[in-house]
Design an enzyme around this catalytic site. Sequence first.
Site, short mmCIF file in Angstrom:
data_model
loop_
_atom_site.label_atom_id
_atom_site.label_comp_id
_atom_site.label_asym_id
_atom_site.label_seq_id
_atom_site.Cartn_x
_atom_site.Cartn_y
_atom_site.Cartn_z
N GLY A 138 0.82 -1.21 0.00
CA GLY A 138 0.00 0.00 0.00
C GLY A 138 0.85 1.25 0.00
CG ASP B 29 -1.33 1.26 -3.41
OD1 ASP B 29 -2.56 1.03 -3.47
OD2 ASP B 29 -0.83 2.04 -2.58
CG ASP C 204 -6.70 -7.21 -3.47
OD1 ASP C 204 -6.37 -6.88 -2.32
OD2 ASP C 204 -7.88 -7.50 -3.78
CG MET C 205 -3.63 -5.33 0.87
SD MET C 205 -3.14 -3.93 1.93
CE MET C 205 -4.75 -3.20 2.28
CE LYS D 166 3.83 6.95 6.29
NZ LYS D 166 2.40 7.17 5.94
CG HIS E 153 -4.54 3.43 10.56
ND1 HIS E 153 -4.21 4.71 10.94
CD2 HIS E 153 -4.44 3.44 9.20
CE1 HIS E 153 -3.94 5.45 9.89
NE2 HIS E 153 -4.07 4.71 8.82
#
Length: 357
Positions: A203, A226, A246-247, A260, A264
């Site tokens: 990302g 990303d 796509d992670m 990073k 969240h």
Amino acid sequence: MALQKVDISLSTEQLLQAQVHVWNHMYAFANSMSLKCAIQLGIPDILHKHGRPMTLSQLLQSIPINKEKTQCFQRLMRALVNSNFFIEENNSNNQEVCYWLTPASCLLLKEAPLTVTPLVQVVLDPTFTNPWHHMSEWFTHEKHATQFEAANGCTFWEKLANEPSKGRFFDEAMSCDSRLIAHVFTKDYKHVIEGIRTLVDVGGGNGTMAKAIVEAMPTIKCTVIDLPHVVAGLESTDNLNYIGGDMFQSIPSADAILLKSIIHDWDDVEGLKILKKCKDAVVMGGKVIIIDVVVGVNHDIDEVLEDQLHFDMAMMCYFNAKERTMSEWEKLIYDAGFKSYKLTPAFGVRSLIEAYP
């Protein structure tokens, strides 16, 4: 049975202090909007270009302020001084006060390498402030998954994908944040990636963080993964490669995986999926490097805990996600199959977590 009345009688001092507290929070947005105005008027840049403190008269000559509102501008400056964005200095030549930059306003200089101006502009843009007005509606209705969706009729990520200008706006905000973190990371925490040959920035947007890493340590080969539309058109180099992907599906293998401000954005179910994918991608002896908020860490530093709680509310507003306490991080890390971790309070509001499979 009659309800028993609770005694909430207050002394005059308590009553007035309670009113002050309510009013302080009721008008807290005035600080944010004054900050936004200072950026839009270019006040920090004007002071910086001048090279020394400026009087109100000098500032007014440099900004196209309506003449009828000059007194109002002085009140804006007074509020910004109170918020520690500028300082007042006495002018030895006359009695007029001079204004100058503080460390905080130095971060608002538009051409400064570590400017945070794009991030401030995004956070205070109506697209991102309007969802806050839907908080109570979101709490009491099932229709919308997030406050952002209640305000905009689509998810946060759909908004950025459907409106390229908003997407670029947001990407630049993330890039400016990454530049600041990368500066601290490569200056003070380079040892975290010493000996690493390959690193994947999950990302990582346009590669701001990865570029700083390969510049500081040219022996490392970095890959940024990303969404395809984010990395489209970005040129790879010998030690920096971009992959559209796509992670949640696949992450390239590497000695270190960097996350990073990623976890969240997601709830625990999705966050666990991401961490498991990262664990699977780390080669033997490698690690996952997480840069994110750990609520309560560095709480003794002025404003940090309040900022952490603000971030947590923002994640709830935009994504129905959250910032995590250390115990919540620990559970997520161990549930993903990691054997150990190391926490370093490295970045003020945020921390550095190294998770080892």
